[in-house]
Design a protein around this motif. Structure first.
Motif, PDB file in Angstrom:
ATOM      1  N   ALA A 296     -69.831  49.126  20.128  1.00  0.00           N
ATOM      2  CA  ALA A 296     -69.099  48.032  19.481  1.00  0.00           C
ATOM      3  C   ALA A 296     -68.461  47.114  20.520  1.00  0.00           C
ATOM      4  CB  ALA A 296     -68.040  48.594  18.541  1.00  0.00           C
ATOM      5  N   ILE A 297     -67.952  47.724  21.606  1.00  0.00           N
ATOM      6  CA  ILE A 297     -67.360  46.905  22.680  1.00  0.00           C
ATOM      7  C   ILE A 297     -68.423  46.013  23.316  1.00  0.00           C
ATOM      8  CG2 ILE A 297     -66.316  47.025  24.974  1.00  0.00           C
ATOM      9  CD1 ILE A 297     -64.867  49.583  24.058  1.00  0.00           C
ATOM     10  N   ARG A 298     -69.595  46.535  23.575  1.00  0.00           N
ATOM     11  CA  ARG A 298     -70.649  45.759  24.212  1.00  0.00           C
ATOM     12  C   ARG A 298     -71.146  44.645  23.274  1.00  0.00           C
ATOM     13  NH1 ARG A 298     -71.854  48.021  28.930  1.00  0.00           N
ATOM     14  NH2 ARG A 298     -71.334  50.222  29.251  1.00  0.00           N
ATOM     15  N   ILE A 299     -71.172  44.928  22.004  1.00  0.00           N
ATOM     16  CA  ILE A 299     -71.558  43.882  21.042  1.00  0.00           C
ATOM     17  C   ILE A 299     -70.555  42.735  21.093  1.00  0.00           C
ATOM     18  CG2 ILE A 299     -71.741  43.374  18.579  1.00  0.00           C
ATOM     19  CD1 ILE A 299     -72.923  46.189  18.225  1.00  0.00           C
ATOM     20  N   ARG A 300     -69.285  43.067  21.216  1.00  0.00           N
ATOM     21  CA  ARG A 300     -68.259  42.018  21.294  1.00  0.00           C
ATOM     22  C   ARG A 300     -68.377  41.241  22.602  1.00  0.00           C
ATOM     23  NH1 ARG A 300     -62.450  44.249  19.995  1.00  0.00           N
ATOM     24  NH2 ARG A 300     -62.053  41.986  20.195  1.00  0.00           N
ATOM     25  N   GLN A 301     -68.769  41.930  23.676  1.00  0.00           N
ATOM     26  CA  GLN A 301     -68.990  41.208  24.930  1.00  0.00           C
ATOM     27  C   GLN A 301     -70.138  40.202  24.791  1.00  0.00           C
ATOM     28  OE1 GLN A 301     -69.421  44.627  27.610  1.00  0.00           O
ATOM     29  NE2 GLN A 301     -67.601  43.944  28.723  1.00  0.00           N
ATOM     30  N   ARG A 302     -71.230  40.672  24.165  1.00  0.00           N
ATOM     31  CA  ARG A 302     -72.350  39.754  23.991  1.00  0.00           C
ATOM     32  C   ARG A 302     -72.005  38.598  23.052  1.00  0.00           C
ATOM     33  NH1 ARG A 302     -75.207  44.738  24.041  1.00  0.00           N
ATOM     34  NH2 ARG A 302     -75.279  44.796  21.735  1.00  0.00           N
ATOM     35  N   ALA A 303     -71.078  38.834  22.166  1.00  0.00           N
ATOM     36  CA  ALA A 303     -70.673  37.772  21.236  1.00  0.00           C
ATOM     37  C   ALA A 303     -69.915  36.647  21.926  1.00  0.00           C
ATOM     38  CB  ALA A 303     -69.814  38.365  20.124  1.00  0.00           C
ATOM     39  N   LEU A 304     -69.547  36.858  23.210  1.00  0.00           N
ATOM     40  CA  LEU A 304     -68.859  35.802  23.966  1.00  0.00           C
ATOM     41  C   LEU A 304     -69.831  34.752  24.490  1.00  0.00           C
ATOM     42  CD1 LEU A 304     -66.310  37.965  26.015  1.00  0.00           C
ATOM     43  CD2 LEU A 304     -65.831  36.537  24.027  1.00  0.00           C
ATOM     44  N   GLY A 305     -71.129  34.938  24.307  1.00  0.00           N
ATOM     45  CA  GLY A 305     -72.129  33.976  24.808  1.00  0.00           C
ATOM     46  C   GLY A 305     -71.866  32.552  24.383  1.00  0.00           C
ATOM     47  N   PRO A 306     -71.609  32.267  23.121  1.00  0.00           N
ATOM     48  CA  PRO A 306     -71.326  30.878  22.719  1.00  0.00           C
ATOM     49  C   PRO A 306     -70.102  30.287  23.411  1.00  0.00           C
ATOM     50  CG  PRO A 306     -71.910  32.205  20.817  1.00  0.00           C
ATOM     51  CD  PRO A 306     -71.755  33.150  21.953  1.00  0.00           C
ATOM     52  N   ASP A 307     -69.102  31.119  23.694  1.00  0.00           N
ATOM     53  CA  ASP A 307     -67.914  30.617  24.395  1.00  0.00           C
ATOM     54  C   ASP A 307     -68.249  30.189  25.818  1.00  0.00           C
ATOM     55  OD1 ASP A 307     -66.358  31.103  22.149  1.00  0.00           O
ATOM     56  OD2 ASP A 307     -65.866  33.148  22.770  1.00  0.00           O
ATOM     57  N   TYR A 308     -69.118  30.962  26.449  1.00  0.00           N
ATOM     58  CA  TYR A 308     -69.566  30.563  27.782  1.00  0.00           C
ATOM     59  C   TYR A 308     -70.361  29.255  27.706  1.00  0.00           C
ATOM     60  CZ  TYR A 308     -68.135  34.765  30.342  1.00  0.00           C
ATOM     61  OH  TYR A 308     -67.395  35.742  30.960  1.00  0.00           O
ATOM     62  N   GLU A 309     -71.197  29.133  26.687  1.00  0.00           N
ATOM     63  CA  GLU A 309     -71.963  27.901  26.531  1.00  0.00           C
ATOM     64  C   GLU A 309     -71.033  26.692  26.395  1.00  0.00           C
ATOM     65  OE1 GLU A 309     -75.139  27.361  26.821  1.00  0.00           O
ATOM     66  OE2 GLU A 309     -75.579  29.488  27.200  1.00  0.00           O
ATOM     67  N   ASP A 310     -69.970  26.842  25.632  1.00  0.00           N
ATOM     68  CA  ASP A 310     -68.999  25.756  25.477  1.00  0.00           C
ATOM     69  C   ASP A 310     -68.347  25.408  26.803  1.00  0.00           C
ATOM     70  OD1 ASP A 310     -69.559  25.671  22.799  1.00  0.00           O
ATOM     71  OD2 ASP A 310     -67.817  26.882  22.192  1.00  0.00           O
ATOM     72  N   ALA A 311     -68.066  26.418  27.618  1.00  0.00           N
ATOM     73  CA  ALA A 311     -67.430  26.164  28.914  1.00  0.00           C
ATOM     74  C   ALA A 311     -68.364  25.383  29.838  1.00  0.00           C
ATOM     75  CB  ALA A 311     -67.027  27.488  29.564  1.00  0.00           C
ATOM     76  N   PHE A 312     -69.670  25.667  29.765  1.00  0.00           N
ATOM     77  CA  PHE A 312     -70.621  24.985  30.645  1.00  0.00           C
ATOM     78  C   PHE A 312     -70.897  23.540  30.211  1.00  0.00           C
ATOM     79  CE2 PHE A 312     -71.706  29.243  32.206  1.00  0.00           C
ATOM     80  CZ  PHE A 312     -71.846  28.982  33.570  1.00  0.00           C
ATOM     81  N   LEU A 313     -70.444  23.156  29.027  1.00  0.00           N
ATOM     82  CA  LEU A 313     -70.658  21.766  28.610  1.00  0.00           C
ATOM     83  C   LEU A 313     -69.941  20.787  29.537  1.00  0.00           C
ATOM     84  CD1 LEU A 313     -70.329  22.090  24.720  1.00  0.00           C
ATOM     85  CD2 LEU A 313     -72.426  21.772  26.073  1.00  0.00           C
ATOM     86  N   ASN A 314     -68.843  21.199  30.116  1.00  0.00           N
ATOM     87  CA  ASN A 314     -68.063  20.333  31.014  1.00  0.00           C
ATOM     88  C   ASN A 314     -68.197  20.744  32.476  1.00  0.00           C
ATOM     89  OD1 ASN A 314     -66.964  18.818  28.817  1.00  0.00           O
ATOM     90  ND2 ASN A 314     -65.525  20.501  28.423  1.00  0.00           N
ATOM     91  N   ALA A 315     -69.268  21.506  32.787  1.00  0.00           N
ATOM     92  CA  ALA A 315     -69.419  22.015  34.152  1.00  0.00           C
ATOM     93  C   ALA A 315     -69.842  20.905  35.121  1.00  0.00           C
ATOM     94  CB  ALA A 315     -70.457  23.134  34.151  1.00  0.00           C
ATOM     95  N   ARG A 316     -69.446  21.087  36.402  1.00  0.00           N
ATOM     96  CA  ARG A 316     -69.829  20.178  37.479  1.00  0.00           C
ATOM     97  C   ARG A 316     -70.794  20.895  38.432  1.00  0.00           C
ATOM     98  NH1 ARG A 316     -64.138  19.285  37.092  1.00  0.00           N
ATOM     99  NH2 ARG A 316     -63.766  20.740  38.808  1.00  0.00           N
ATOM    100  N   ARG A 317     -71.438  20.107  39.302  1.00  0.00           N
ATOM    101  CA  ARG A 317     -72.317  20.689  40.308  1.00  0.00           C
ATOM    102  C   ARG A 317     -71.500  21.617  41.210  1.00  0.00           C
ATOM    103  NH1 ARG A 317     -77.110  17.941  41.757  1.00  0.00           N
ATOM    104  NH2 ARG A 317     -76.663  18.387  43.948  1.00  0.00           N
ATOM    105  N   VAL A 318     -72.163  22.672  41.696  1.00  0.00           N
ATOM    106  CA  VAL A 318     -71.488  23.598  42.597  1.00  0.00           C
ATOM    107  C   VAL A 318     -71.931  23.341  44.017  1.00  0.00           C
ATOM    108  CG1 VAL A 318     -71.187  25.372  40.841  1.00  0.00           C
ATOM    109  CG2 VAL A 318     -73.264  25.359  42.240  1.00  0.00           C
TER     110      VAL A 318
END
Length: 637
Positions: A296-318
């Motif tokens: 159940a914990i790992r499922i919740r970790q994988r459920a964070l994928g959309p949140d990471y996607e939202d964070a990368f919308l405003n990402a800059r070059r590294v």
């Protein structure tokens, strides 16, 4: 007309043509005769004849002559009627008498005794003083009884043994002994019947045995408190070795007491697993499968994928050139697995298939994931290098992807929960890798509330696993849960608090105590103690074989009567004692208290023993008034 001597029927006249019949036809005729005469069991006439004959033979001195004369007279009559040999008929009668005596031993013995008593009664009535039945002191009457008894016993033995000197002397000795004690027995029977019957009553004897064992185990004064401390399923037999010794003796002695003890122990053993799991559920809550929790914990970790996607919308070059330069430098000085691991990380920073650094923040993000996977299997030389590389990558991701750290924090919290779950499952470990109580307490205090819940869940699941694997050996279960010292308790206190931890450890102690009682009582262990207990509660015993005289017959009959009464009272006493040792019903205890009081009033036990026994039952005792026995406050006389 020809006659046949048919066993069990006697002389029977048959047709003169019987001898010419085939053998099978002869067998049929004989069978018809037997069935018509009602054979197949001793007739009423046979039984009556046996009783009469044994009665006659029991008469002292002259009885054998009268019985022998009657047998010879019967043989003569049968010989005249059937025209057969006299010796054959006498042998038939004597053999039939022996068969009847063997088939009806109790009737034969009883009739013999009655004949002896009735046969000597006229002499006693004619000269009571000579038999010790008159007035005077007990000593004088005993002496007279011994003389007369010896004379009659010797004469009777001489008649029955055809003058054998040894048998005659033995008969005189037994007759004298019986005649000597007869006056005393008469006094006891006439003047002390009630006291003798009270002595035979089982409950007072059982109470005395129970009280002595409780006192020897030093539990007489606070038995109620000790039983309460051992839980609702505790029984007095749990409280000490002497009480267990009595229970073990009863469990090995046939009778209702054996059934009471074994049934009580068996029923309690059957409920052990339910009691333990019930206490664990009530105290710590139900156990959950740790594998399912971790999934159940790992499922919740994988459920964070959309949140990471939202964070990368405003990402800059590294800009990974500083990281690449640092990794190149580390690679030149490291060797072995560490060098190869850093080289792999350096290659991940490039655009695939080129030597150019990749400016895409997602590449750096995936590189960080790869490092996390590598660190799971890294050795102690490689892990520090990978940690440095991950920290540099994490700082660049924080700069280039605003908001990623918030998502990382949630991901890290779930990862720490999974770690806490695994750590909780190690709470009862022993050995070098076991967490020390102080370190464990500091770690627990530093964690978030959710992580602390996971540690408790891990520990609860581990306890459930241990119980499931050791339910049939509660001593081993108690040892595992408690450990060798205080570490397990200290770590459980950290997780659940002192009250809950001590409650569960107390349950384990009680169940180990119950299990120990079961092993001691029912598993045929501690033979010496069991034999000592049987000697105390009383087991049936035999008597020496008396001589084959009239007095011997009387003694044998008395032995049977006394033996039956003794065994009956011992059985009742053992059943009462078993009820006490396995008592959990207040009504049983109340009945026991009344029996103790009755025993004290009769004088069978002293007031001190009665008080101790009442205290052993956990009942407060009111101080006795002058001449009165102590009474428990909650029991009506």
């Amino acid at each position: 007309m020809p006659t046949l001597n048919i066993e069990g029927v006697g002389r029977v006249t048959v047709d003169e043509n019987f001898a010419t019949l085939p053998p099978d036809e002869q067998e049929r005729v004989i069978g018809d005769i037997v069935s018509q005469t009602g054979s197949g069991g001793d007739s009423a006439n046979d039984v009556t004849a046996l009783a009469a004959g044994e009665y006659i033979e029991g008469i002292p001195i002259v009885g054998p002559y009268i019985r022998g004369g009657a047998d010879r007279l019967g043989a003569g009559i049968r010989s005249a009627i059937y025209d057969t040999d006299y010796e054959d008929e006498l042998a038939f009668i004597q053999g039939r008498n022996a068969d009847l005596e063997e088939s009806h031993p109790n009737l034969a013995t009883g009739a013999n005794i009655v004949g002896g008593v009735v046969g000597i009664a006229p002499a006693v009535m004619a000269a009571p003083a000579a038999f010790g039945a008159g007035g005077g002191s007990l000593l004088a009457r005993s002496g007279a009884g011994a003389l007369s008894g010896g004379a009659i016993g010797g004469a009777d033995a001489a008649v029955r043994s055809d003058g054998d000197i040894g048998e005659t002397a033995q008969g005189a000795l037994f007759g004298g002994a019986l005649g000597g004690v007869s006056p005393l027995a008469g006094d006891l029977i006439s003047g002390g019947y009630n006291r003798v019957m009270n002595w035979f009553q089982g409950p007072s004897r059982a109470q005395a045995n129970f009280g002595r064992a409780a006192q020897a185990d030093d539990v007489a004064g606070d038995m109620a408190d000790r039983l309460a401390a051992l839980g609702d399923d505790a029984m007095p037999m749990d409280l000490g070795p002497n009480l267990q010794q009595q229970a073990g003796a009863l469990a090995a002695t046939p009778g209702p007491g054996q059934q009471t003890i074994r049934s009580a122990v068996r029923a309690r053993n059957a409920g052990a697993t339910g009691r333990i799991t019930g206490a664990l559920d009530d105290t710590f809550g139900p156990a959950r499968d740790p594998g399912m929790i971790d999934d159940a914990i790992r499922i919740r970790q994988r459920a964070l994928g959309p949140d990471y996607e939202d964070a990368f919308l405003n990402a800059r070059r590294v800009d990974t050139s500083p990281i690449a330069q640092n990794l190149d430098a580390m690679k030149t000085r490291l060797r072995g697995d560490a060098q190869r691991a850093i080289g792999r990380v350096r290659d991940m920073l490039n655009i695939t298939g080129t030597d150019q650094l990749d400016p895409n923040p997602r590449t750096l993000f995936e590189t960080r994931h790869a490092i996390d996977a590598m660190m799971d299997t890294a050795d102690r030389n490689t892990a520090p290098a990978l940690t440095i590389a991950r920290q540099q990558i994490d700082r660049e991701l924080t700069r280039a992807v605003p908001g990623i750290k918030a998502v990382d924090a949630r991901h890290a919290e779930l990862a720490r929960q999974s770690e806490a779950l695994a750590l909780g499952q190690r709470v009862l470990e022993a050995g070098k890798t076991a967490p020390r109580p102080t370190t464990f307490a500091d770690d627990f205090a530093s964690r978030t509330p959710r992580q602390q819940v996971r540690m408790r869940q891990g520990a609860r699941a581990e306890i459930d696993r241990i119980v499931g694997n050791n339910a049939n050996d509660r001593v081993a279960l108690n040892k595992i849960l408690k450990g060798e010292g205080d570490w397990n308790r200290d770590r459980l206190v950290t997780l659940f608090g002192a009250k809950k931890a001590d409650r569960i450890l107390g349950v384990m102690d009680r169940e180990a105590r119950y299990y120990g009682t079961s092993q001691t009582v029912t598993q045929n262990s501690q033979t010496a103690a069991r034999q000592a207990g049987q000697a105390e509660i009383g087991t049936p015993g035999g008597f020496p074989e008396p001589p084959q005289t009239i007095w011997g017959t009387v003694i044998k009959g008395g032995q049977k009567l006394v033996g039956a009464l003794r065994n009956e009272t011992r059985t009742a006493s053992n059943a009462e004692l078993a009820d006490l040792l396995a008592a959990r019903d207040p009504r049983t205890v109340t009945a026991a208290i009344r029996a103790v009081q009755a025993a004290q009033r009769r004088g069978d036990i002293t007031q001190a023993v009665a008080r101790e026994t009442l205290q052993a039952l956990g009942i407060g005792v009111v101080p006795a008034a002058s001449g009165a026995s102590s009474m428990p406050r909650n029991v009506q006389p």
